[in-house]
Scaffold this motif. Structure first.
Motif, short mmCIF file in Angstrom:
data_model
loop_
_atom_site.label_atom_id
_atom_site.label_comp_id
_atom_site.label_asym_id
_atom_site.label_seq_id
_atom_site.Cartn_x
_atom_site.Cartn_y
_atom_site.Cartn_z
N GLU A 1 0.50 -1.07 0.38
CA GLU A 1 -0.54 -0.04 -0.13
C GLU A 1 0.23 1.69 -0.14
N THR A 2 1.90 1.42 0.50
CA THR A 2 2.79 2.59 0.94
C THR A 2 3.98 1.96 -0.41
N TRP A 3 4.62 1.03 -1.76
CA TRP A 3 4.86 1.05 -2.42
C TRP A 3 5.66 2.28 -2.69
N GLN A 4 4.78 2.93 -4.10
CA GLN A 4 5.33 3.96 -4.50
C GLN A 4 5.19 4.81 -4.12
N TYR A 5 4.82 5.51 -2.49
CA TYR A 5 5.61 6.43 -1.81
C TYR A 5 6.85 6.25 -1.76
N SER A 6 6.74 5.42 -1.22
CA SER A 6 8.48 4.57 -1.17
C SER A 6 9.79 4.49 -1.91
N MET A 7 9.22 4.30 -2.80
CA MET A 7 9.88 4.16 -3.92
C MET A 7 10.13 5.90 -4.23
N ASN A 8 9.03 6.48 -4.40
CA ASN A 8 9.19 7.88 -4.71
C ASN A 8 10.31 8.83 -4.26
N ARG A 9 10.34 8.52 -2.40
CA ARG A 9 11.86 9.18 -1.33
C ARG A 9 12.35 8.44 -1.60
N LEU A 10 12.87 7.34 -1.96
CA LEU A 10 14.13 6.45 -2.33
C LEU A 10 14.58 7.30 -3.30
N SER A 11 13.92 7.69 -4.81
CA SER A 11 14.46 8.57 -5.38
C SER A 11 15.22 9.93 -4.97
N ASP A 12 13.87 9.92 -4.55
CA ASP A 12 14.95 11.53 -3.99
C ASP A 12 15.91 11.80 -3.80
N TRP A 13 16.11 10.57 -2.91
CA TRP A 13 17.82 10.72 -1.86
C TRP A 13 18.67 10.16 -3.01
#
Length: 393
Positions: A165-177
């Motif tokens: 349920e939070t996969w896309q959000y998590s990957m977006n934050r990882l990409s930002d980092w």
């Protein structure tokens, strides 16, 4: 009726590569020592962990990285061997004989590998701190300390737990980092599974691996490695030896219940080097682009013209830059990439040479034979046999 001298329970999750290696090491001890054990491996022991007293037998070897397992067995009056991660603080170890993967040595192995590639910037992708990932916290502390001792800073990102349920959000934050990191940088991932997140994020953001970001994981997990287009360099933990040492400790404890508790720390086997850390200190951005495209597509039968189209400059310009940075032509780079892939597959897989020729982009098996004759004065079969014999010695 057959009756073994001892009934032993193994409390591990056989779905994890690390646990499977430990179990394999236990099995090797059983075969080599000829102990008379009846081994019980519950497929889903966590489902019945509350009733563990009903089925534990005469001794237990258990995964103590999982707090629920440690808590379930700590009051059982039987010989118990714990297996898990090492700790900086001795007070954090359980009060039973314990076999630990050396977390500091594991991280140092990855760190030294990246340093030897010429990298001077480092980062760590870990886990949010919780009781189930104590080993991740130990690895994070280890890399920060190692970098500090060498005068480097280490950017740390713990990310989020992996949930649908939070996969896309998590990957977006990882990409930002990842986008915030300087280039080039070496990133140590706390596991291969988390390293695969990094590879996916790099693919989505256009970050080039390994030219801008070199990634090394921990576990050397075939499944995680093969789910990404870029093959992952990874630290192989000493899971097999840990299992062997744990079985040995239990054997001694069964023979002499009054033996003192002991901590055995097992170092890693080493780094399995693959494409994700094949870093070369390139400076020219056009050559970096070309190298990235070649690594991704060499085995698809690409020609020099396709590399030129991708980079967007003239042939004479790129060829000149290539000779300056790499010392050879674009054509040779494509050729070398295909040959390296073929050599690796011959020595690490059991696939037919005809399949390898196809997967490496050669027009025919005969063509690959001609290439090997020219470079090694051997057929692919002879090359495979020679390297197999060397690995056996």
């Amino acid at each position: 009726m057959f009756k073994a001298k001892h009934s032993i329970s193994l409390l591990f999750n056989a779905n994890k590569v690390y646990d499977r290696q430990v179990i394999e090491g236990i099995g090797h001890y059983l075969q080599s020592s000829k102990v008379d054990w009846d081994v019980y491996l519950e497929e889903d022991f966590l489902a019945r962990i509350d009733n563990i007293n009903d089925w534990v037998g005469d001794g237990i070897i258990a995964d103590f990285d999982a707090p629920s397992i440690q808590q379930a067995v700590e009051h059982i009056d039987l010989p118990i061997i714990g297996v898990g991660g090492s700790y900086e603080n001795l007070d954090d170890y359980p009060k039973v004989p314990y076999v630990a993967t050396d977390n500091v040595a594991v991280v140092k192995c990855a760190y030294e590998h990246l340093k030897h590639k010429g990298l001077e910037r480092f980062a760590f992708y870990g886990f949010p701190p919780d009781d189930n990932h104590r080993w991740a916290t130990e690895r994070e502390k280890a890399i920060i300390k190692l970098c500090k001792e060498d005068g480097y800073e280490c950017a740390v990102y713990r990310g989020h737990p992996t949930r649908p349920e939070t996969w896309q959000y998590s990957m977006n934050r990882l990409s930002d980092w990842l986008q915030s990191l300087p280039n080039p940088v070496g990133v140590i991932s706390v596991t291969d599974a988390r390293a695969r997140h990094l590879l996916q994020a790099c693919d989505h953001t256009g970050k080039m691996v390994p030219d801008q970001i070199s990634i090394v994981g921990i576990d050397d997990d075939d499944i995680a490695r093969n789910l990404s287009r870029i093959s992952l360099s990874s630290v192989t933990q000493g899971g097999f030896d840990m299992g062997y040492q744990a079985a040995k400790l239990l054997h001694r404890r069964l023979e002499n219940p009054n033996l003192k508790n002991k901590i055995v720390t097992v170092p890693p086997v080493g780094v399995a080097q693959r494409q994700s850390t094949d870093f070369k200190a390139l400076k020219d951005p056009h050559v970096i682009q070309a190298m990235h495209f070649i690594r991704q597509n060499a085995c698809k039968g690409i020609k020099v013209d396709q590399v030129l189209d991708y980079v967007g400059i003239s042939r004479s310009n790129l060829e000149s830059r290539f000779h300056e940075e790499r010392g050879h032509s674009i054509h040779n780079e494509i050729h070398n990439e295909k040959l390296a892939k073929a050599c690796n597959m011959l020595t690490t897989s059991e696939q037919q040479t005809s399949e390898i020729a196809l997967m490496c982009g050669y027009p025919s098996l005969q063509y690959m034979y001609a290439v090997f004759r020219k470079h090694f004065d051997q057929t692919p079969k002879e090359y495979r046999e020679q390297h197999f014999e060397q690995s056996e010695n």
